[in-house]
Scaffold this motif. Structure first.
Motif, short mmCIF file in Angstrom:
data_model
loop_
_atom_site.label_atom_id
_atom_site.label_comp_id
_atom_site.label_asym_id
_atom_site.label_seq_id
_atom_site.Cartn_x
_atom_site.Cartn_y
_atom_site.Cartn_z
N TYR A 1 0.85 -1.19 0.00
CA TYR A 1 0.00 0.00 0.00
C TYR A 1 0.88 1.23 0.00
O TYR A 1 1.92 1.25 0.67
CB TYR A 1 -0.90 0.04 1.24
CG TYR A 1 -1.93 -1.06 1.32
CD1 TYR A 1 -2.51 -1.61 0.19
CD2 TYR A 1 -2.35 -1.53 2.55
CE1 TYR A 1 -3.46 -2.60 0.28
CE2 TYR A 1 -3.31 -2.52 2.65
CZ TYR A 1 -3.86 -3.05 1.53
OH TYR A 1 -4.81 -4.03 1.62
N SER A 2 0.45 2.27 -0.72
CA SER A 2 1.21 3.52 -0.75
C SER A 2 0.27 4.71 -0.67
O SER A 2 -0.73 4.76 -1.39
CB SER A 2 2.04 3.61 -2.04
OG SER A 2 2.71 4.86 -2.09
N ASP A 3 0.61 5.65 0.21
CA ASP A 3 -0.16 6.89 0.28
C ASP A 3 0.48 7.98 -0.60
O ASP A 3 -0.02 9.08 -0.68
CB ASP A 3 -0.32 7.38 1.72
CG ASP A 3 0.99 7.60 2.42
OD1 ASP A 3 2.05 7.31 1.84
OD2 ASP A 3 0.96 8.07 3.58
N ARG A 4 1.60 7.61 -1.25
CA ARG A 4 2.25 8.49 -2.23
C ARG A 4 2.46 7.69 -3.52
O ARG A 4 3.57 7.53 -4.02
CB ARG A 4 3.57 9.03 -1.67
CG ARG A 4 3.33 9.88 -0.43
CD ARG A 4 4.57 10.54 0.08
NE ARG A 4 5.60 9.55 0.35
CZ ARG A 4 6.83 9.84 0.77
NH1 ARG A 4 7.17 11.09 0.96
NH2 ARG A 4 7.69 8.90 0.99
N PHE A 5 1.37 7.19 -4.01
CA PHE A 5 1.29 6.25 -5.12
C PHE A 5 2.03 6.73 -6.36
O PHE A 5 2.92 6.05 -6.87
CB PHE A 5 -0.20 6.03 -5.41
CG PHE A 5 -0.51 5.05 -6.49
CD1 PHE A 5 -0.48 3.69 -6.25
CD2 PHE A 5 -0.90 5.49 -7.75
CE1 PHE A 5 -0.81 2.79 -7.23
CE2 PHE A 5 -1.24 4.58 -8.75
CZ PHE A 5 -1.19 3.23 -8.48
N GLU A 6 1.67 7.90 -6.87
CA GLU A 6 2.29 8.40 -8.10
C GLU A 6 3.75 8.75 -7.88
O GLU A 6 4.59 8.53 -8.76
CB GLU A 6 1.50 9.60 -8.63
CG GLU A 6 0.08 9.21 -8.94
CD GLU A 6 -0.45 9.76 -10.23
OE1 GLU A 6 0.32 10.31 -11.02
OE2 GLU A 6 -1.66 9.61 -10.43
N LYS B 1 -5.50 6.18 0.08
CA LYS B 1 -5.74 7.61 0.28
C LYS B 1 -5.94 7.93 1.72
O LYS B 1 -6.33 7.18 2.53
CB LYS B 1 -6.92 8.07 -0.55
CG LYS B 1 -6.66 7.93 -2.03
CD LYS B 1 -7.83 8.39 -2.82
CE LYS B 1 -7.53 8.20 -4.31
NZ LYS B 1 -8.57 8.60 -5.17
N ARG C 1 -6.57 2.18 -7.43
CA ARG C 1 -5.56 2.13 -8.50
C ARG C 1 -4.37 1.28 -8.05
O ARG C 1 -3.96 1.33 -6.89
CB ARG C 1 -5.08 3.54 -8.83
CG ARG C 1 -6.18 4.42 -9.38
CD ARG C 1 -5.71 5.75 -9.93
NE ARG C 1 -4.72 6.42 -9.11
CZ ARG C 1 -3.86 7.33 -9.54
NH1 ARG C 1 -3.87 7.69 -10.82
NH2 ARG C 1 -3.02 7.91 -8.74
N THR C 2 -3.82 0.52 -9.02
CA THR C 2 -2.67 -0.33 -8.75
C THR C 2 -1.67 -0.24 -9.90
O THR C 2 -2.01 0.16 -11.01
CB THR C 2 -3.06 -1.81 -8.57
OG1 THR C 2 -3.60 -2.29 -9.80
CG2 THR C 2 -4.05 -1.99 -7.44
N GLU D 1 -2.89 2.13 -4.32
CA GLU D 1 -2.99 3.48 -3.76
C GLU D 1 -3.88 3.46 -2.53
O GLU D 1 -4.99 2.94 -2.55
CB GLU D 1 -3.58 4.42 -4.81
CG GLU D 1 -3.72 5.84 -4.36
CD GLU D 1 -4.21 6.74 -5.47
OE1 GLU D 1 -3.77 7.89 -5.52
OE2 GLU D 1 -5.04 6.28 -6.30
#
Length: 125
Positions: free
Chosen positions: A79-84, A125, A107-108, A123
């Protein structure tokens, strides 16, 4: 009773290349680097205080000690909270990165390590 997942074992062909990949390209930290007899394990995690970590084991050494053990790479979803930002960082470090895919849960994208094992990121949020 089980309360949480502590470690995930990754069996790799080259521990040095693997730890370099996870540290320099993905941004993980080395939590521990231990050797006992013929076995060396390197514990890595996204942060030094992460509740779950990955442990890099030498695939050939483990196969010699436990020939019946399944040594395939598990399917991992991070999991990422800073996806992009993470995706851009991986691309900037010449990591093979897949396209962003819209899933019902979010989004993945996926990325590959130096041994062509694929991992996914979702992602948060």
């Amino acid at each position: 009773m089980i309360r949480k997942l502590g470690q995930v074992m990754l069996y790799v062909n080259d521990q040095e290349k693997a730890v370099t990949f996870w540290q320099e390209k993905v941004g993980f930290h080395v939590v521990a680097d231990e050797t006992a007899g013929p076995m060396r394990w390197i514990e890595i995690a996204p942060t030094k205080d992460s509740e779950t970590s990955l442990v890099l084991h030498n695939k050939k050494a483990v196969a010699r000690m436990s020939p019946d053990l399944h040594l395939g790479t598990p399917s991992l979803l991070f999991y990422s909270d800073r996806f992009e930002q993470l995706r851009r960082h991986l691309m900037d470090h010449q990591v093979t990165v897949g396209e962003i895919v819209d899933m019902p849960s979010g989004r993945t994208f996926n990325f590959a390590d130096e041994e062509d094992n694929y991992f996914a990121v979702m992602e948060m949020k």
